[in-house]
Motif scaffolding. Structure first.
Motif, short mmCIF file in Angstrom:
data_model
loop_
_atom_site.label_atom_id
_atom_site.label_comp_id
_atom_site.label_asym_id
_atom_site.label_seq_id
_atom_site.Cartn_x
_atom_site.Cartn_y
_atom_site.Cartn_z
N TYR A 131 0.83 -1.14 -0.15
CA TYR A 131 -0.17 0.11 -0.01
C TYR A 131 0.87 1.31 -0.12
O TYR A 131 0.43 2.21 0.35
N ARG A 132 2.00 1.30 -0.45
CA ARG A 132 3.08 2.13 -0.18
C ARG A 132 2.79 3.20 -1.42
O ARG A 132 1.89 3.02 -2.36
N SER A 133 3.06 4.38 -1.14
CA SER A 133 2.85 5.84 -2.11
C SER A 133 4.31 5.69 -3.01
O SER A 133 5.23 5.97 -2.68
N THR A 134 3.73 5.38 -4.28
CA THR A 134 4.74 5.24 -5.55
C THR A 134 4.57 5.65 -6.62
O THR A 134 3.35 5.32 -7.14
N ILE A 135 5.32 6.25 -7.43
CA ILE A 135 5.28 6.77 -8.60
C ILE A 135 6.11 5.68 -9.53
O ILE A 135 7.33 5.85 -9.13
N PHE A 136 5.50 5.26 -10.60
CA PHE A 136 6.27 4.23 -11.50
C PHE A 136 6.44 5.03 -13.02
O PHE A 136 5.35 4.94 -13.70
N PRO A 137 7.52 5.81 -12.94
CA PRO A 137 7.44 6.41 -14.28
C PRO A 137 7.74 5.73 -15.59
O PRO A 137 8.48 4.51 -15.31
N VAL A 138 7.16 5.91 -16.64
CA VAL A 138 7.48 5.32 -17.86
C VAL A 138 8.74 5.67 -18.53
O VAL A 138 8.89 4.88 -19.46
N ASP A 139 9.29 7.03 -18.20
CA ASP A 139 10.35 7.12 -18.82
C ASP A 139 11.23 8.19 -17.95
O ASP A 139 10.79 8.51 -16.83
N ASP A 140 12.61 8.40 -18.39
CA ASP A 140 13.28 9.59 -17.47
C ASP A 140 12.49 10.70 -17.33
O ASP A 140 12.62 11.48 -16.25
N ALA A 141 12.01 11.29 -18.07
CA ALA A 141 11.43 12.65 -18.43
C ALA A 141 10.25 12.51 -17.05
O ALA A 141 10.01 13.47 -16.42
N GLN A 142 9.31 11.61 -17.04
CA GLN A 142 8.37 11.58 -16.06
C GLN A 142 8.89 11.57 -14.73
O GLN A 142 8.83 12.04 -13.72
N ALA A 143 10.30 10.72 -14.29
CA ALA A 143 10.66 10.54 -13.10
C ALA A 143 11.49 11.75 -12.84
O ALA A 143 11.24 12.26 -11.61
N GLU A 144 11.88 12.53 -13.77
CA GLU A 144 12.64 13.80 -13.27
C GLU A 144 11.65 14.80 -12.76
O GLU A 144 11.85 15.67 -11.84
N PHE A 145 10.66 14.79 -13.68
CA PHE A 145 9.29 15.80 -13.52
C PHE A 145 8.77 15.54 -12.03
O PHE A 145 8.39 16.33 -11.09
N ALA A 146 8.39 14.16 -11.73
CA ALA A 146 7.87 14.10 -10.39
C ALA A 146 8.78 14.26 -9.23
O ALA A 146 8.45 14.73 -8.33
N LYS A 147 10.04 14.03 -9.27
CA LYS A 147 11.05 14.17 -8.39
C LYS A 147 10.96 15.85 -8.01
O LYS A 147 10.97 16.15 -6.89
N ALA A 148 10.88 16.58 -9.04
CA ALA A 148 10.95 18.19 -9.03
C ALA A 148 9.66 18.46 -8.36
O ALA A 148 9.79 19.43 -7.76
N TYR A 149 8.54 17.89 -8.68
CA TYR A 149 7.27 18.23 -8.13
C TYR A 149 7.23 17.79 -6.53
O TYR A 149 6.68 18.68 -5.66
N ILE A 150 7.78 16.74 -6.29
CA ILE A 150 7.84 16.32 -4.88
C ILE A 150 8.46 17.47 -3.90
O ILE A 150 8.07 17.82 -2.75
N ALA A 151 9.67 17.76 -4.53
CA ALA A 151 10.55 18.93 -3.98
C ALA A 151 9.75 20.14 -3.76
O ALA A 151 9.75 20.96 -2.73
N GLN A 152 9.19 20.34 -4.83
CA GLN A 152 8.07 21.81 -4.76
C GLN A 152 7.01 21.64 -3.53
O GLN A 152 7.05 22.62 -2.86
N LEU A 153 6.47 20.51 -3.69
CA LEU A 153 5.41 20.34 -2.57
C LEU A 153 6.06 20.37 -1.24
O LEU A 153 5.32 20.91 -0.27
N ASP A 154 6.90 19.70 -1.04
CA ASP A 154 7.75 19.74 0.12
C ASP A 154 7.99 20.93 0.79
O ASP A 154 8.02 21.38 1.92
N ALA A 155 8.53 21.95 0.14
CA ALA A 155 8.86 23.16 0.21
C ALA A 155 7.65 24.04 0.68
O ALA A 155 7.89 24.95 1.64
N THR A 156 6.51 23.54 0.34
CA THR A 156 5.53 24.50 0.80
C THR A 156 4.93 24.15 2.26
O THR A 156 4.34 24.97 2.81
#
Length: 222
Positions: A131-156
């Motif tokens: 039941y973990r919270s996980t994103i499974f990107p289909v490519d590197d672009a999705q992975a980098e985008f998700a990583k950046a968004y998590i950092a953005q949300l954490d900063a808020t």
């Protein structure tokens, strides 16, 4: 809904729990370049019934299938993944039209209303790595985008706790058994659905009115 006898007891007795409160969050600060009319996003965020149900109500989503990701084909079953020892997470594969809804918008909905990204290896009443919270990107672009968004949300600081969502390579996605597909729509009066998942649909409609579709896009028969 008819279930195999051995499974019906376990499914019915998934405990009810006070629903997770949605969090109103900003959209991603950057955009992901997407082309074409069909793309795929793969998300895990607790029981797949509710995650699937949320994305089935999003305009631009063509299909949302409940399944398993993170483990092998041999263990991609409900009985085995429920032990928490297979590496699988209950996961939803979302097929969408990026000209209608972007990957960033799907991520915003995923973090805001589909689940609580601050809960480590559990979601509400459901506990275990499946039941973990996980994103499974289909490519590197999705992975980098998700990583950046998590950092953005954490900063808020809007969630009041760090986001624990992991980003894991997508080795394969395995559709779940037929009785798990469209579960929220087919079983709207089940106590688990009423307490845990219907509030997510209401939150989607309230927080994302432009993205909400009243009639869900259903899997039907796989």
């Amino acid at each position: 809904m008819l279930l195999l006898p051995a499974l019906a007891f376990g499914l019915w007795n998934r405990p009810a729990h006070a629903e997770e409160k949605p969090v109103e969050i900003p959209a991603p600060a950057i955009a992901l370049a997407e082309t074409g009319t069909t793309a795929t996003a793969v998300f895990a965020g607790g029981c797949f019934w509710g995650v699937q149900g949320v994305f089935q109500h999003v305009t631009g989503v063509k299909n949302a299938v409940s399944g398993y990701a993170g483990g092998s084909a041999e263990t991609a079953t409900y009985d085995l993944s429920s032990t928490g020892t297979t590496g699988h997470a209950e996961t939803v594969e979302v097929t969408y039209d990026p000209s209608v809804v972007s990957y960033g918008e799907l991520l915003q909905i995923y973090f805001s209303v589909a689940h609580n990204p601050t809960q480590l290896n559990y979601q509400g009443p459901d506990h275990g790595t499946q039941y973990r919270s996980t994103i499974f990107p289909v490519d590197d672009a999705q992975a980098e985008f998700a990583k950046a968004y998590i950092a953005q949300l954490d900063a808020t600081g809007l969630f009041g706790a760090p986001i624990v969502t992991t980003i894991e390579p997508l080795k394969a996605f395995y559709p779940a058994e037929q009785y798990h597909q469209d579960f929220l729509t087919l079983n709207p009066t089940w106590p688990y659905i009423v307490y845990n998942d219907l509030p997510k649909i209401a939150a989607l409609k309230s927080l994302f009115p432009d993205a909400y579709r009243n009639e869900p896009v259903l899997v039907g028969t796989l």
